[in-house]
Design a protein around this motif. Structure first.
Motif, short mmCIF file in Angstrom:
data_model
loop_
_atom_site.label_atom_id
_atom_site.label_comp_id
_atom_site.label_asym_id
_atom_site.label_seq_id
_atom_site.Cartn_x
_atom_site.Cartn_y
_atom_site.Cartn_z
N ILE A 1 0.84 -1.22 0.00
CA ILE A 1 0.00 0.00 0.00
C ILE A 1 0.86 1.25 0.00
CG2 ILE A 1 -2.03 -1.09 1.04
CD1 ILE A 1 -1.21 0.41 3.67
N GLY A 2 2.18 1.07 -0.10
CA GLY A 2 3.04 2.25 -0.16
C GLY A 2 4.47 1.93 0.24
N LEU B 1 5.57 -0.95 7.64
CA LEU B 1 4.62 -1.14 8.75
C LEU B 1 5.12 -2.31 9.59
CD1 LEU B 1 1.43 -0.93 6.50
CD2 LEU B 1 2.32 0.89 7.98
N1 J9Q Z 1 5.47 -2.96 5.78
C1 J9Q Z 1 4.69 -4.11 5.86
C2 J9Q Z 1 4.97 -5.09 6.84
C3 J9Q Z 1 4.18 -6.23 6.91
C4 J9Q Z 1 3.12 -6.39 6.03
C5 J9Q Z 1 2.85 -5.42 5.07
C6 J9Q Z 1 3.63 -4.28 4.97
C7 J9Q Z 1 3.32 -3.27 3.93
C8 J9Q Z 1 2.30 -3.33 3.00
N2 J9Q Z 1 2.39 -2.20 2.25
C9 J9Q Z 1 3.43 -1.50 2.68
O1 J9Q Z 1 4.01 -2.14 3.73
#
Ligand code: J9Q
Length: 245
Positions: free
Chosen positions: A139-140, A144
């Protein structure tokens, strides 16, 4: 649409039952089932992760647990019925777009696998891909802690496209990105607020002029903030007036 989410933090998905999505669930437009991954552990510690082969920081989520979870959640797909699409949020995934939201909205069933730590053992993805379509989605470009936040974003973007979910279907048709551009600025009452007036054209009642003004602001904003979207537009998308801007 049936949505299943597998996660070690089921409580993180509670917002799915609020507001617009909650109403869509109550109306039977969507069904959402959240499953605790630890259900499919068999040790006293309910371990879902382990150290990565090859060393390195963090932990990797164990294939046995995920394999049993997906077998159980997806279940036996009746012959002749399409399997669900498995969506695995990951920073290494394909960028999630409004076009993908529309693709997913056409599915009858989505299953989301929420990974944490350094991700899910790759063999889980490879095995799942032998019996259902699997999308690894980002998603970017930021990190996360887990996939749950991404699932909330994707489910909201998809669910609002389903017939009957939005009060006014025109909203989805006039989304940002629906014409490939960012939406321009929006205003509501009062006419003047802290010395700032609403642009006169928006109060003129001249619908042609209003449409032109909104298109110009959308083009300006897109050129300034997302030139990549402008470059991706098909040549026919910009008319003479657009080019004169
Ligand atoms: N950073 C993450 C860590 C664990 C699961 C998804 C992500 C994620 C999904 N889109 C951006 O980051």
């Amino acid at each position: 649409m049936r949505i299943d989410v597998v996660t070690i933090f089921p409580g993180y998905l509670a917002p799915l039952r609020e507001a617009l999505l909650g109403r869509a669930i109550d109306a039977g437009l969507i069904s959402v089932a959240v499953h605790d991954l630890r259900t499919w552990t068999h040790d006293v510690h309910q371990a879902v992760d382990d150290a990565p082969y090859g060393g390195g920081p963090g932990m990797v989520m164990r294939p046995q647990v995920w394999g049993e979870a997906l077998d159980a959640v997806v279940g036996d797909v009746p012959s002749g019925e399409a399997p669900p699409r498995l969506i695995v949020p990951t920073p290494a995934g394909r960028p999630f777009t409004q076009a993908m939201a529309h693709e997913y909205a056409a599915e009858s069933r989505l299953v989301f696998a929420c990974g944490r730590y350094e991700g899910i053992d790759q063999r889980v993805i490879d095995d799942a891909a032998t019996w259902m379509p699997v999308d690894e989605v980002s998603i970017g470009d930021y990190v996360l802690v887990g996939g749950e936040v991404a699932v909330l974003a994707i489910v909201e973007a998809v669910a609002r496209l389903l017939p009957g979910v939005l009060g006014n279907p025109a909203s989805a048709e006039q989304d940002s990105f629906s014409d490939g551009l960012l939406e321009g600025p929006a205003y509501t009452r009062p006419e003047t607020w802290r010395g700032r007036a609403v642009p006169d054209v928006l109060r003129s009642g001249n619908h042609g002029a209003i449409a032109r003004w909104r298109r110009d602001r959308a083009l300006e904003r897109t050129a300034a903030r997302r030139p990549d979207l402008l470059a991706a537009l098909p040549p026919t998308a910009l008319d003479r007036a657009d080019r004169a801007l």
